[in-house]
Each structure stands twice: as structure tokens, then as C-alpha cells.
Design a protein around this motif. Sequence first.
Motif, short mmCIF file in Angstrom:
data_model
loop_
_atom_site.label_atom_id
_atom_site.label_comp_id
_atom_site.label_asym_id
_atom_site.label_seq_id
_atom_site.Cartn_x
_atom_site.Cartn_y
_atom_site.Cartn_z
N LYS A 1 17.03 2.43 -2.17
CA LYS A 1 16.51 3.51 -3.07
C LYS A 1 14.99 3.35 -2.85
N ALA A 2 14.41 2.29 -2.79
CA ALA A 2 12.95 2.27 -2.53
C ALA A 2 12.46 2.99 -1.25
N ARG A 3 13.32 2.87 -0.14
CA ARG A 3 13.16 3.52 1.14
C ARG A 3 13.41 4.94 1.04
N ALA A 4 14.55 5.55 0.17
CA ALA A 4 14.52 6.86 0.02
C ALA A 4 13.48 7.56 -0.87
N ASN A 5 12.68 6.96 -1.32
CA ASN A 5 11.82 7.56 -2.32
C ASN A 5 10.93 8.61 -1.40
N PRO A 6 10.72 9.81 -1.62
CA PRO A 6 10.14 10.86 -0.90
C PRO A 6 8.48 10.74 -0.70
N ALA B 1 8.18 8.82 2.42
CA ALA B 1 8.35 9.76 3.56
C ALA B 1 7.14 10.68 3.82
N ILE B 2 6.10 10.67 3.10
CA ILE B 2 5.16 11.50 3.24
C ILE B 2 3.95 10.80 3.07
N LYS B 3 3.73 9.53 2.63
CA LYS B 3 2.27 8.85 2.25
C LYS B 3 1.60 8.65 3.27
N ASP B 4 2.12 8.49 4.60
CA ASP B 4 1.19 8.23 5.76
C ASP B 4 0.84 9.47 6.40
N GLY B 5 0.89 10.74 6.03
CA GLY B 5 0.37 11.88 6.68
C GLY B 5 1.47 12.74 7.44
N GLN B 6 2.61 12.51 6.92
CA GLN B 6 3.74 12.95 8.01
C GLN B 6 4.04 14.41 7.61
N LEU B 7 3.30 15.01 6.58
CA LEU B 7 3.36 16.63 6.51
C LEU B 7 2.50 17.10 7.31
N SER B 8 1.55 16.34 8.00
CA SER B 8 0.78 16.92 9.32
C SER B 8 1.71 17.55 10.34
N TRP B 9 2.91 16.80 10.60
CA TRP B 9 3.94 17.35 11.65
C TRP B 9 4.34 18.78 11.50
N ALA B 10 4.66 19.10 10.23
CA ALA B 10 4.88 20.44 9.54
C ALA B 10 3.72 21.23 9.85
N GLY B 11 2.70 20.80 9.67
CA GLY B 11 1.61 21.60 9.82
C GLY B 11 1.19 21.73 11.45
N LEU B 12 1.44 20.87 12.25
CA LEU B 12 1.40 21.09 13.68
C LEU B 12 2.40 22.34 14.15
N GLY B 13 3.47 22.39 13.80
CA GLY B 13 4.44 23.30 14.16
C GLY B 13 3.98 24.66 13.66
N LYS C 1 2.78 1.18 -0.98
CA LYS C 1 2.69 1.75 -2.33
C LYS C 1 1.74 1.31 -3.19
N CYS C 2 1.11 2.26 -4.08
CA CYS C 2 0.15 1.64 -4.89
C CYS C 2 0.49 1.37 -6.48
N GLY C 3 -0.18 0.64 -7.04
CA GLY C 3 0.07 0.30 -8.51
C GLY C 3 -0.88 0.63 -9.23
N LYS D 1 -8.46 6.32 -8.25
CA LYS D 1 -8.05 5.23 -7.45
C LYS D 1 -6.70 5.38 -6.69
N THR D 2 -5.91 6.26 -7.42
CA THR D 2 -4.53 6.58 -6.52
C THR D 2 -4.82 7.58 -5.45
N LEU D 3 -5.75 8.74 -5.75
CA LEU D 3 -5.93 9.80 -4.80
C LEU D 3 -6.82 9.03 -3.58
N ARG D 4 -7.50 8.18 -3.83
CA ARG D 4 -8.23 7.60 -2.85
C ARG D 4 -7.16 6.66 -1.91
N HIS D 5 -6.43 6.00 -2.47
CA HIS D 5 -5.53 5.08 -1.93
C HIS D 5 -4.49 5.93 -0.91
N TYR D 6 -4.14 7.03 -1.53
CA TYR D 6 -3.15 8.07 -0.73
C TYR D 6 -3.95 9.02 -0.03
N ARG D 7 -5.11 8.97 0.39
CA ARG D 7 -5.92 9.86 1.30
C ARG D 7 -5.46 10.52 2.14
N MET D 8 -4.50 9.80 3.13
CA MET D 8 -3.49 10.25 4.21
C MET D 8 -2.87 11.37 3.49
#
Length: 143
Positions: free
Chosen positions: A33-38, A41-53, A104-106, A112-119
Motif C-alpha cells: 500500500k505504501a508503494r501504491a501511494n500516488p 509515483a510522482i514525487k521525484d519529478g516523474q510528471l516531467s516524462w508526460a511533459g516531454l511527450g 516521504k516527508c513527515g 517545509k513540505t513544498l521545499r521538500h517536494y521541490r522536484m
Amino acid sequence: MNDWHLVNLFVPTLLPLVFLSAFFLFDLSTTEKARANPLVAIKDGQLSWAGLGMCVNGLYELQHPAAGRVVSLLWSTNTFWLVVAVLIFNALIAAAGPVFPTKKCGFTGCLKTLRHYRMLLASAILAIAAGWLYSDIHLTTQG
């Protein structure tokens, strides 16, 4: 918004997240369940792959307008370089994400959360920019 937007922008970007969310309907272990958290899937900049396309498709449509469409040379040149810049930044974020992964941040504070998830934030902004540019190009050149 029309069907073109749905098929070319929203489905490739959001459908994987919808499917990940659906895994919570099943009886999975805590680890699964932790790995299936959306967010995972996107916290490390993976939305940029869609942007590339979207950028690549936009460049293609910019260079191949529909028959009979007249496009301003100044608009197409400026748009071309803007799309190339967004494409380069999307590629940079997509490449840097796996090299500099985010845990994942606590944190409880918004800044602080925005800075942590800057990618994630950068890839979301760039994917939105790519989608907007692609939409503008499509509506102008393919009409």
C-alpha cells in the motif's frame, strides 16, 4: 475542453495515478500500500516524462500545420524556442529525479513540505506549461 485535451493531456498524465489509487481497494500489505501511494509515483519529478511527450508532440505539430493553415512566422519561431526551453527543463527534472530521490516527508508546515517536494512541484509546473503550450499549438496549427 474537448476530447483532444482529454486524450492527449489528461489521460497520459493522470490515468496512472488513478490506477495506483485503485490498488487501495484490494487487500494489500502495508508495504505494498505504501508503494501504491500516488505521491510515491510522482514525487521525484516523474510528471516531467508526460511533459516531454507533450513538448515533442507540440514541436511536431508546429512544424506540420494542417493543410491550408497559415501560421505567423514570428509566433511559430517564438513558440518553437519556448517549447524547446520547456522540453530541456522537463528533461533535466526527469533525469535528476532518480539521481536525487526524495523520501516521504513527515513535515507539517506547508513551506517545509513544498521545499521538500521541490522536484514534484517543478515537474508539475513544467508539465502544466508543456500541456498549455501543446494545447495552444494544436488549436492554432490544427484547428
